[in-house]
Design an enzyme around this catalytic site. Structure first.
Site, short mmCIF file in Angstrom:
data_model
loop_
_atom_site.label_atom_id
_atom_site.label_comp_id
_atom_site.label_asym_id
_atom_site.label_seq_id
_atom_site.Cartn_x
_atom_site.Cartn_y
_atom_site.Cartn_z
N ASP A 1 39.70 8.74 -39.64
CA ASP A 1 40.31 9.83 -38.86
C ASP A 1 39.35 11.00 -38.77
O ASP A 1 39.16 11.58 -37.70
CB ASP A 1 41.60 10.32 -39.55
CG ASP A 1 42.65 9.22 -39.66
OD1 ASP A 1 42.59 8.29 -38.85
OD2 ASP A 1 43.51 9.32 -40.56
N GLY B 1 26.58 -1.84 -15.64
CA GLY B 1 27.93 -1.65 -16.15
C GLY B 1 28.04 -2.02 -17.60
O GLY B 1 27.18 -2.73 -18.13
N GLY C 1 31.94 -8.33 -16.26
CA GLY C 1 31.86 -9.41 -15.28
C GLY C 1 30.57 -9.46 -14.50
O GLY C 1 30.54 -10.01 -13.40
N LYS C 2 29.48 -8.92 -15.05
CA LYS C 2 28.22 -8.92 -14.32
C LYS C 2 27.67 -10.34 -14.19
O LYS C 2 27.29 -10.77 -13.10
CB LYS C 2 27.20 -8.01 -15.04
CG LYS C 2 27.65 -6.56 -15.11
CD LYS C 2 26.63 -5.67 -15.76
CE LYS C 2 26.44 -5.95 -17.24
NZ LYS C 2 27.64 -5.72 -18.05
N THR C 3 27.64 -11.05 -15.31
CA THR C 3 27.15 -12.42 -15.28
C THR C 3 28.03 -13.26 -14.36
O THR C 3 27.54 -14.05 -13.55
CB THR C 3 27.17 -13.02 -16.69
OG1 THR C 3 26.51 -12.12 -17.57
CG2 THR C 3 26.48 -14.35 -16.73
N HIS D 1 51.05 8.67 -44.94
CA HIS D 1 49.90 8.92 -44.07
C HIS D 1 50.23 8.55 -42.62
O HIS D 1 50.04 9.36 -41.70
CB HIS D 1 48.70 8.12 -44.59
CG HIS D 1 47.44 8.28 -43.80
ND1 HIS D 1 46.34 8.94 -44.30
CD2 HIS D 1 47.10 7.85 -42.56
CE1 HIS D 1 45.38 8.92 -43.39
NE2 HIS D 1 45.82 8.26 -42.33
N GLU D 2 50.75 7.35 -42.44
CA GLU D 2 51.02 6.89 -41.07
C GLU D 2 52.15 7.68 -40.42
O GLU D 2 52.06 8.05 -39.25
CB GLU D 2 51.34 5.39 -41.06
CG GLU D 2 50.20 4.48 -41.50
CD GLU D 2 48.89 4.74 -40.76
OE1 GLU D 2 48.94 5.11 -39.57
OE2 GLU D 2 47.82 4.59 -41.38
N PRO E 1 29.29 -3.80 -21.13
CA PRO E 1 29.40 -5.22 -21.43
C PRO E 1 30.80 -5.76 -21.12
O PRO E 1 31.79 -5.04 -21.26
CB PRO E 1 29.14 -5.31 -22.93
CG PRO E 1 28.72 -3.97 -23.38
CD PRO E 1 28.99 -3.00 -22.31
N GLY E 2 30.83 -7.00 -20.69
CA GLY E 2 32.11 -7.66 -20.50
C GLY E 2 32.83 -7.31 -19.22
O GLY E 2 33.99 -7.67 -19.04
P1 ADP Z 1 29.02 -9.16 -18.62
O1 ADP Z 1 27.96 -10.06 -18.12
O2 ADP Z 1 29.29 -8.01 -17.71
O3 ADP Z 1 28.80 -8.70 -20.02
P2 ADP Z 1 30.59 -11.49 -18.28
O4 ADP Z 1 30.43 -11.71 -16.83
O5 ADP Z 1 29.76 -12.32 -19.18
O6 ADP Z 1 30.38 -9.96 -18.65
O7 ADP Z 1 32.12 -11.65 -18.64
C1 ADP Z 1 32.56 -12.43 -19.69
C2 ADP Z 1 33.87 -13.10 -19.35
O8 ADP Z 1 34.90 -12.15 -19.17
C3 ADP Z 1 33.81 -13.85 -18.05
O9 ADP Z 1 33.36 -15.15 -18.27
C4 ADP Z 1 35.25 -13.83 -17.56
O10 ADP Z 1 36.00 -14.85 -18.16
C5 ADP Z 1 35.74 -12.52 -18.08
N1 ADP Z 1 35.62 -11.47 -17.05
C6 ADP Z 1 34.87 -10.36 -17.14
N2 ADP Z 1 35.01 -9.59 -16.04
C7 ADP Z 1 35.85 -10.25 -15.23
C8 ADP Z 1 36.38 -9.96 -13.94
N3 ADP Z 1 36.06 -8.86 -13.27
N4 ADP Z 1 37.23 -10.86 -13.39
C9 ADP Z 1 37.57 -11.98 -14.06
N5 ADP Z 1 37.11 -12.29 -15.26
C10 ADP Z 1 36.26 -11.45 -15.87
ZN ZN Z 2 44.90 7.86 -40.51
MG MG Z 3 26.56 -10.89 -19.32
#
Ligand code: ADP
Ligand code: ZN
Ligand code: MG
Length: 628
Positions: free
Chosen positions: A512, A213, A218-220, A434-435, A215-216
């Site tokens: 843009d 998945g 929640g895999k870790t 522009h905006e 990044p970010g």
């Molecule tokens: P990944 O390993 O996928 O890059 P992390 O597990 O390190 O992402 O997520 C980083 C932080 O984001 C977590 O410590 C948590 O605080 C928040 N987070 C990410 N996904 C979730 C989720 N599904 N539910 C709750 N918190 C989440």
């Molecule tokens: Zn613009």
């Molecule tokens: Mg991670």
């Protein structure tokens, strides 16, 4: 840290050598030292004999086998004042002693202190002893004797290179919005807790789970939650940590990691960014990385090496499953793949609920509204969003987070830090046009997302921003929607051009145009939305350095390539024309909105539409259709 012992020893040896010689020097000096009886004034031997004849000597102390004497002489002219003098004698002279006796002189013979000799002897030994000890330690370390205080040459030990958490303290409750993944992993927890249930019926417990998945998402966190729920230790290491500059380090680290894990079974091994080691073998540009391959081979061997029922489960995470070596994905290794995707609106709501637990929110805050405003946000983004809002609240000395802080935090997370607004002037006016150009085209076009707000407060790289509220989560985007987006993105430049003239247009549209080009190109090469027909000419553009995609790019002829370029240009030119038309035909309201924007710095979507509707009737669907 690991090198330091050896460095200390390498430096210590020359210092010891020098120190030794200096010390030897001081030793030989102390042997000449005459103890307490130092006398600064010297007297010649001849003078001494004269004094002896004149009976002026009262006492003699002999040193160094009789070669030096400290004598006390009286001076009759100075009321017999006693002088202490030092005399060098020509050697051991027995007849001198008989003269002392005859003259009734108080004399003494001082034997050289044996201490000196012992010290000298030890001094000669100290250096070789130190040298040998140093060498001994050096070799001891290089042999990697376990438990040695430092490890000079065993870089491969992953000591402190992987982390072990006895208790992660993370539970499934802390992970939200990825229910399917959680359900799948629930079973893994049962494997760890009650393996008998599976082994009794002859089931083999899976060894590896691959979390895939962006990044970010929640895999870790998920991996930690498994360990937390099962109450087992959690070993984690990042794939990039395996691969270092020393050859063979990665492989030995893998070995060590698994060894430690076996000692602590049942447990979880978590390998983050496994694509760093687990990439297709032999796919690297320029021959690949041998070290990485060895590490991967070791990993494969280790995973085959433990029986399914030792209670170790390897969880790996990646956002590039496509580049992984197929050997890793074979049954018996990472045979379970679980996708962890960016959450949908429901998922975002439940993630927000998790992170709102320990925050003070004003009662009027509706987490659902935040969830709706944040399509595409990952779990980490949402966590960050609430944290930013909390920080802002504290900075503003409020008791609880209000919607104002949430809005600011969203802006900040999406577009970067707020800057200071420009002072009034020509460039501020140009940016305002522009905006407003973006916002106007966006408002009047059918199929365009509604304007959420227009602002002249700079954020990140942008001097001004127009925010569009995405209506719903959309998985499929229609051709006219893409065209509307392209036209809207061109609205800024169109306004600059129509109002200030060709010569005055600025670099402000750079970003843009980049988006515009990407969108138009994808229409042609991926989605079959141009005259070129239903061709898919480019796969998902992977990063070139990953190797595998490199050779498969541009499978088409030069002729097709130039036709693609032609189509892209045509789309963009057409959309630009529509944008210019919209600006031209609504000049009056645009001028008024620009004045208002410069005065207020931010206009929100409601007000914007209200003012526009005084000039044009804007039906639900917009005025202008984007047709090509
Ligand atoms: P990944 O390993 O996928 O890059 P992390 O597990 O390190 O992402 O997520 C980083 C932080 O984001 C977590 O410590 C948590 O605080 C928040 N987070 C990410 N996904 C979730 C989720 N599904 N539910 C709750 N918190 C989440
Ligand atoms: Zn613009
Ligand atoms: Mg991670």
């Amino acid at each position: 840290m690991k090198l330091s012992w050896r460095i200390i020893l390498l430096w210590a040896l020359p210092i010891l050598v020098i120190g030794f010689f200096l010390w030897q020097g001081t030793l030989s000096q102390t042997s000449v030292d005459l103890g307490q009886n130092t006398a600064s004034t010297r007297m010649t031997y001849g003078r001494f004999l004269e004094y002896l004849d004149a009976h002026r000597i009262t006492s003699v102390d002999l040193y160094e086998g009789g070669r030096t004497a400290i004598v006390e002489a009286t001076d009759p002219e100075l009321e017999n004042r006693v002088e202490r003098l030092r005399v060098d004698l020509p050697g051991n002279t027995p007849e001198l002693i008989s003269r002392f006796r005859a003259a009734n002189i108080n004399f003494d013979y001082h034997v050289p202190k044996s201490d000196g000799a012992i010290w000298g002897f030890l001094g000669n030994l100290v250096f070789p002893i130190l040298l040998l000890t140093g060498l001994f330690f050096l070799f001891r370390r290089s042999n990697g004797v376990p438990g040695g205080p430092g490890q000079a040459m065993s870089f491969g030990k992953s000591k402190a290179r992987f982390q072990m958490e006895a208790k992660t303290g993370v539970m499934f409750d802390d992970v939200a919005g990825i229910e399917e993944a959680k359900e799948e992993l629930q079973e893994v927890v049962t494997f760890l807790k009650k393996p008998e249930r599976f082994t009794a019926v002859g089931a083999r417990i899976p060894k590896g789970v691959l979390l895939v998945g962006p990044p970010g998402t929640g895999k870790t966190l998920l991996a930690k939650a498994i360990a937390g729920e099962a109450g087992v230790p959690f070993f984690s290491i990042s794939g990039s940590e395996f691969v270092e500059m020393f050859v063979g380090v990665g492989a030995s680290r893998v070995r060590d990691l698994f060894k430690k894990a076996k000692e602590n079974a049942p447990c979880i091994i978590f390998i983050d960014e496994i694509d760093a080691v687990g990439r297709q073998r032999g796919a690297g540009i320029g021959g690949g990385n041998d070290e990485r391959e060895q590490t991967l081979n070791q990993l494969l061997t280790e995973m085959d090496g433990f029986e399914g029922n030792t209670g170790i489960i390897v969880i790996a995470a990646t956002n590039r499953p496509d580049v992984l070596d197929s050997a890793l994905l074979r049954p018996g290794r990472f045979d379970r793949q679980i996708t962890v995707d960016t959450p949908d609106i429901k998922g975002r709501l439940s993630i927000l609920e998790v992170h709102a637990r320990n925050k003070k929110l004003a009662p009027e805050i509706q987490l659902e509204a935040i969830a709706r405003r944040t399509p595409g946000f990952s779990g980490a983004d949402l966590a960050n969003l609430l944290n930013e809002a909390a920080i802002l609240t504290a900075r503003r000395r409020k008791d609880a987070i209000t919607m104002l802080e949430i809005d600011d935090a969203v802006d900040r997370v999406v577009a970067g830090m707020e800057g200071t607004p420009l002072v009034d002037g020509k460039s501020k006016r140009l940016i305002a046009y522009h905006e407003i150009g973006h916002a106007m085209v966006g408002t009047l076009l059918k199929d365009h997302d509604p304007v959420q707000k227009v602002t002249l407060i700079p954020r990140g790289q942008a001097q001004g921003l127009t925010w569009f509220a995405p209506t719903e989560e959309q998985f499929l985007i229609s051709r006219s929607q893409i065209l509307a987006r392209i036209t809207g993105a061109l609205g800024g430049r169109a306004a600059e051009d129509m109002i200030f003239g060709d010569a005055e247009v600025t670099t402000g549209a750079g970003n843009d145009l980049q988006q515009v080009t990407t969108m138009a190109r994808q229409m042609v090469t991926r989605y079959g939305m141009s005259d070129l027909g239903l061709l898919s000419l480019e796969g998902q553009m992977g990063e070139v350095f990953l190797g595998r995609d490199l050779m498969t790019r541009s499978e088409y002829s030069n002729e097709i390539a130039s036709r693609v370029d032609g189509q892209v240009r045509e789309i963009v030119a057409h959309c630009y024309q529509s944008a210019c038309t919209i600006i031209e035909q609504n000049r009056e309201v645009i001028d008024r909105l620009v004045d208002l924007l410069i005065e207020k710095e931010t206009i929100d979507g409601e007000e914007f539409r209200q003012i526009v509707s005084e000039y044009v009737t804007v039906p639900e669907k917009g005025v202008y259709a984007s047709v090509l």
